[in-house]
Design a protein around this motif. Sequence first.
Motif, mmCIF file in Angstrom:
data_model
loop_
_atom_site.group_PDB
_atom_site.id
_atom_site.type_symbol
_atom_site.label_atom_id
_atom_site.label_comp_id
_atom_site.label_asym_id
_atom_site.label_seq_id
_atom_site.Cartn_x
_atom_site.Cartn_y
_atom_site.Cartn_z
ATOM 1 N N ARG A 102 0.844 -1.212 0.000
ATOM 2 C CA ARG A 102 0.000 0.000 0.000
ATOM 3 C C ARG A 102 0.869 1.248 0.000
ATOM 4 N NH1 ARG A 102 -3.426 -2.919 3.466
ATOM 5 N NH2 ARG A 102 -2.503 -1.978 5.328
ATOM 6 N N SER A 103 1.923 1.230 0.795
ATOM 7 C CA SER A 103 2.805 2.391 0.826
ATOM 8 C C SER A 103 3.531 2.561 -0.499
ATOM 9 C CB SER A 103 3.821 2.251 1.970
ATOM 10 O OG SER A 103 3.205 2.467 3.217
ATOM 11 N N MET A 104 3.954 1.467 -1.109
ATOM 12 C CA MET A 104 4.607 1.562 -2.414
ATOM 13 C C MET A 104 3.652 2.170 -3.447
ATOM 14 S SD MET A 104 7.688 0.523 -1.931
ATOM 15 C CE MET A 104 7.452 1.352 -0.334
ATOM 16 N N ARG A 105 2.371 1.812 -3.344
ATOM 17 C CA ARG A 105 1.389 2.366 -4.280
ATOM 18 C C ARG A 105 1.164 3.857 -4.009
ATOM 19 N NH1 ARG A 105 -1.500 -1.711 -4.321
ATOM 20 N NH2 ARG A 105 -0.964 -2.519 -6.382
ATOM 21 N N MET A 106 1.288 4.284 -2.782
ATOM 22 C CA MET A 106 1.145 5.705 -2.464
ATOM 23 C C MET A 106 2.183 6.541 -3.200
ATOM 24 S SD MET A 106 0.320 5.360 1.639
ATOM 25 C CE MET A 106 0.205 7.117 1.990
ATOM 26 N N LEU A 165 1.831 11.554 7.202
ATOM 27 C CA LEU A 165 2.922 10.715 6.715
ATOM 28 C C LEU A 165 2.933 9.334 7.380
ATOM 29 C CD1 LEU A 165 5.579 10.668 4.964
ATOM 30 C CD2 LEU A 165 6.765 11.545 7.002
ATOM 31 N N ALA A 166 2.237 9.199 8.509
ATOM 32 C CA ALA A 166 2.357 8.008 9.348
ATOM 33 C C ALA A 166 1.995 6.721 8.614
ATOM 34 C CB ALA A 166 1.500 8.161 10.605
ATOM 35 N N GLU A 167 0.927 6.728 7.805
ATOM 36 C CA GLU A 167 0.550 5.507 7.093
ATOM 37 C C GLU A 167 1.661 5.081 6.148
ATOM 38 O OE1 GLU A 167 -2.823 3.627 4.061
ATOM 39 O OE2 GLU A 167 -2.991 5.719 4.701
ATOM 40 N N TYR A 168 2.262 6.046 5.469
ATOM 41 C CA TYR A 168 3.338 5.709 4.539
ATOM 42 C C TYR A 168 4.542 5.134 5.279
ATOM 43 C CZ TYR A 168 6.880 5.907 0.972
ATOM 44 O OH TYR A 168 7.885 5.553 0.104
ATOM 45 N N SER A 184 6.007 1.431 4.683
ATOM 46 C CA SER A 184 7.276 1.368 3.955
ATOM 47 C C SER A 184 8.455 1.007 4.843
ATOM 48 C CB SER A 184 7.562 2.715 3.279
ATOM 49 O OG SER A 184 7.761 3.730 4.249
ATOM 50 N N ALA A 185 8.323 1.188 6.159
ATOM 51 C CA ALA A 185 9.493 1.015 7.020
ATOM 52 C C ALA A 185 9.204 0.280 8.322
ATOM 53 C CB ALA A 185 10.101 2.385 7.327
ATOM 54 N N SER A 186 8.179 0.710 9.055
ATOM 55 C CA SER A 186 7.913 0.074 10.346
ATOM 56 C C SER A 186 7.600 -1.408 10.187
ATOM 57 C CB SER A 186 6.758 0.778 11.062
ATOM 58 O OG SER A 186 7.127 2.094 11.441
#
Length: 294
Positions: free
Chosen positions: A107-111, A124-127, A131-133
């Motif tokens: 999902r983050s990659m699609r963002m 920014l938290a969802e991304y 992507s990292a957490s």
Amino acid sequence: MTDLENAYRDCRRINAQHGKTFFLATRLLPAGARPATHALYGFARIADEVVDNPEPGSDPDIGLAELEQRLDKLFAGNPQNDPVLVALADTIRRYGLDRELFDAFLRSMRMDLTVAEYETFDDLAEYTYGSASVIGLLMLPILGTVVPQREAAPSAAALGEAFQLTNFLRDIGEDLDRGRLYLPVAELAAFGVDRDLLVWCRAHGRRDPRIRRAMAALVAHARAIYRRAESGISLLRKESRPCVRTALVLYRGILDEIVRRDYDVLARRVAVGRGRRLITAAAYAAGAGLGLRS
């Protein structure tokens, strides 16, 4: 050498080529944990390439959809012919990794295909989570813990967030070239900085005291996240701690380099020198009674 061994070897090569700091830290892991770590890195790299370096004429959105379909097949137990996915399938099976974490990552990659900037850290938290957490959370079963994993999860997620924010600060110029701005707009605006100023300074090789003040505040914010993450290292299995501490110190060292260059992050990419990376890794290896493993 079996097909699975070859697949893990390919993942190791990808990690060594593209993630030098992280790869150096993995050399402090027990031998049994290193292949799975490389497999996770290899998968993340595939998604990054789909988004940031698509094949000419290809559609990144379609590429991500195809990767998601391959994950569906992988979790359904269907064989894969891509070496990275072969290794990933084995890693998922061995450690019981959660599909929802992979979905959050994609999902983050699609963002990245639709979102050019974020207003606040909350936006920014969802991304950063996807992507990292989630990478930190996926690593927990591989690293092992001395407490229930749920107790170590907040620190693992924080470490991923800290690494990602460090990347945002280090790579701001390259991200702007791609049309993206990850540093929250509201945080920059508090210092009189906007996208136009950043783009102009990068294009003309100029510096601006407003940018310096904004970067100083964001570096301080990142350091606070590292402090939260560092408190969780003692919750990991003892033999995994040197690797994670080395990765934390080396990535946090990028912030030190940003400060040393007086927050000039637009002219060129900041990096920790190879000598410092080796010395740091060797120091933590020696402290744990280890050698740097190949």
